[in-house]
Design a protein around this motif. Structure first.
Motif: not given
Length: 565
Positions: A187-188, A191-192, A195, A200-205
């Motif tokens: 997941e990280p 996100v990277e 990005g 624009s997105i967060s780990a939770a999303e």
């Protein structure tokens, strides 16, 4: 100790020869004990170092050319002769690349007239395939019209485009799923990656996209399993350890050439295996002759307990609560271990008596105890059996020669079985059965090897299931590959932490691995589903269609393929 040049045939006196054979086998046993002691000592040293905050001895793989160190049986079983089983449905098709990829656009490129001489003549075209990938954002700002009806006191809003529910569109959702479950990206890192493309997105999303509101995909997984179980009377199974919120659990892998399904459960006992084969409906239990026959074969069960269980025989089917109540009332003095065996026997009996489910007739596995006794027949993996021989590490030169010679015969026989699968007939089946008795009735004098040969011979019925059912593979590699996929996923993402996460892992891996087997684009399929378009046929439909073509249960349709033994 090598005893180079020594031959037992040089000893004339029979008693002396017998003593020398015993001596050589004693040397082998002591050498094996020494290796095990050295490995255990090293493990303990590493554990002591870890407790001290230090590092243990680094693990280094042996040289590829090191003798007797390669436990893999791939090379031996293929034998360099090109004998292979029929490719799975996921095998990459052969032929020109242009026939295997979708052409998105065509463009005719013309020669610059300025560089052509006056007598140049048109001679046709050369086609060149150029593949590229466009990776960019497609962010839309939607101005949704809003209307209000005073008479109805109701507000009307324009709908978003299909699949655009919330902040993220179907292409991005499908990309996240495929990256996480097919490419096994954490997941990280997703996100990277997003990005870097301007999303624009967060780990939770990202986590929510993977596990929240996935009921339609969970239904897809259930449909895949139903179709897969109905596609053939035999199935392959394996399991591997996995972690759920830091707690040990087990991932069960089920499949055949048309699908691979994953089930994460707390245990890996027989009852859990039946949960998998039943596609996890409510557990049912039945006490009949089948249940008693199972108990008769279990060592810890006394005849007295079996007689007490026999008093419970009826046509009634219990649920989990009903069985527990019956055991407490009627068999309260029976130990917990015996109650577990009674429960397993009753679960097996109920499974075999099922009328609403596709009851599996043969299970292909790797000799795991929990897979036995559930189905009418069991087929064992030849490659798994061969690995036991590969782990023998004789130190006596004559024993090394015996080991090498026997392994050559072992894989020669394996290839004979492969040939039989292509053209099965009763006469050849009878010959191969006699050949099995001859090969695995061998006594070499190398005691450890002879013990291993005897163990293989004891599994004759399961290892020779192919003579009765030629469509069943000789190995369980497909299920093992599914287990490896889960192991790799766990290595990258550690493991799910919630029940929702467990469900998502099983569903996601089932869909992408099944799509791979069926030659379907996992990305296109997920996008089709999350967008709500559903223009692609479901994977379950494809399984049913291919099952009719492949006839994976042909030998059950006609039981005259080979003699019973």
């Amino acid at each position: 100790m090598m005893l180079e040049g020594f031959e037992l045939s040089q000893i004339q006196e029979e008693r002396a020869k017998e003593l020398m054979v015993r001596l050589l086998n004693l040397v082998e046993n002591l050498s094996a004990d020494l290796r095990e002691a050295q490995q255990e000592n090293q493990r303990l040293r590493d554990e002591i170092a870890r407790l001290k905050g230090e590092k243990g001895k680094p693990t280094s793989k042996p040289n590829a050319a090191a003798k007797n160190r390669n436990y893999s049986s791939e090379k031996e079983r293929k034998g360099g002769q090109g004998e292979q089983e029929a490719p799975a449905a996921s095998a990459q098709p052969k032929g020109p690349k242009q026939a295997r990829v979708r052409i998105d656009r065509e463009e005719t490129l013309r020669v610059d007239p300025a560089v052509l001489p006056g007598d140049a003549q048109f001679k046709g075209q050369d086609d060149v395939l150029g593949q590229d990938l466009i990776f960019r954002t497609d962010t839309g700002l939607f101005h949704k019209e809003k209307c209000y009806s005073p008479s109805e006191q109701k507000t009307y809003l324009a709908e978003l485009p299909r699949g655009d529910h919330g902040q993220f569109g179907p292409h991005l959702k499908a990309f996240v799923w495929v990256e996480y479950f097919a490419a096994q990206v954490s997941e990280p890192k997703i996100v990277e990656l997003l990005g870097s493309a301007g999303i624009s997105i967060s780990a939770a999303e990202v986590s929510n996209l993977l596990i929240k509101q996935q009921e339609p995909l969970h239904e897809e997984k259930a449909a895949i399993v139903r179709a897969g179980l109905a596609s053939s009377p035999w199935q392959q199974t394996d399991d591997t350890g996995t972690r759920v919120n830091g707690v040990n659990a087990h991932c069960h892998v089920l499949g055949n050439p048309l699908y691979t399904a994953f089930f994460t459960l707390p245990k890996k006992d027989r009852v859990s295996v039946i949960d998998v084969l039943s596609n996890q409906p409510e557990r049912r239990y039945l006490c009949n002759e089948q249940a008693l026959a199972y108990l008769q074969a279990q060592q810890p069960i006394s005849q007295r307990v079996i007689e007490e269980v026999a008093q419970l025989q009826s046509a009634a089917v219990w649920d989990e609560e009903g069985l527990a109540q019956t055991l407490n009332e009627k068999l309260s003095t029976v130990s917990a271990q015996q109650q577990k065996l009674i429960k397993a026997g009753a679960r097996i009996a109920a499974y075999r008596a099922e009328k609403e489910l596709a009851v599996i007739k043969l299970l292909l596995c790797d000799d795991a105890g929990q897979s036995k006794g559930i189905t009418a027949e069991v087929a064992l993996c030849w490659v798994h059996d061969g690995r036991h021989y590969q782990k023998l590490l004789p130190v006596i030169a004559s024993h090394q020669q015996l080991h090498t010679a026997f392994m050559s015969h072992y894989w020669d026989y394996y290839r004979e079985l492969l040939h039989y699968k292509q053209k099965p007939d009763q006469e050849e089946a009878a010959r191969l059965e006699r050949r099995f008795e001859e090969l695995f009735g061998t006594r070499t004098g190398y005691a450890t090897l002879d013990d291993r040969i005897a163990k293989t011979r004891a599994k004759k019925t399961s290892l020779l299931a192919v003579l009765r059912h030629p469509e069943v593979p000789l190995h369980n590699n497909a299920a093992e590959l599914g287990a490896r996929a889960r192991v790799r996923k766990s290595a990258v993402s550690l493991g799910p932490r919630t029940a929702e996460g467990v469900h998502a892992w099983d569903t996601g891996m089932t869909i992408v691995e099944t799509a791979k087997k069926l030659g379907v684009s996992g990305y296109a399929y997920i996008k089709d589903r999350v967008s709500g378009a559903k223009q692609m046929p479901s994977l379950a439909e494809i399984i049913r269609e291919k099952a009719q073509q492949m006839r994976l249960g042909a030998s059950w349709e006609s039981e005259s393929v080979s003699p019973n033994f």
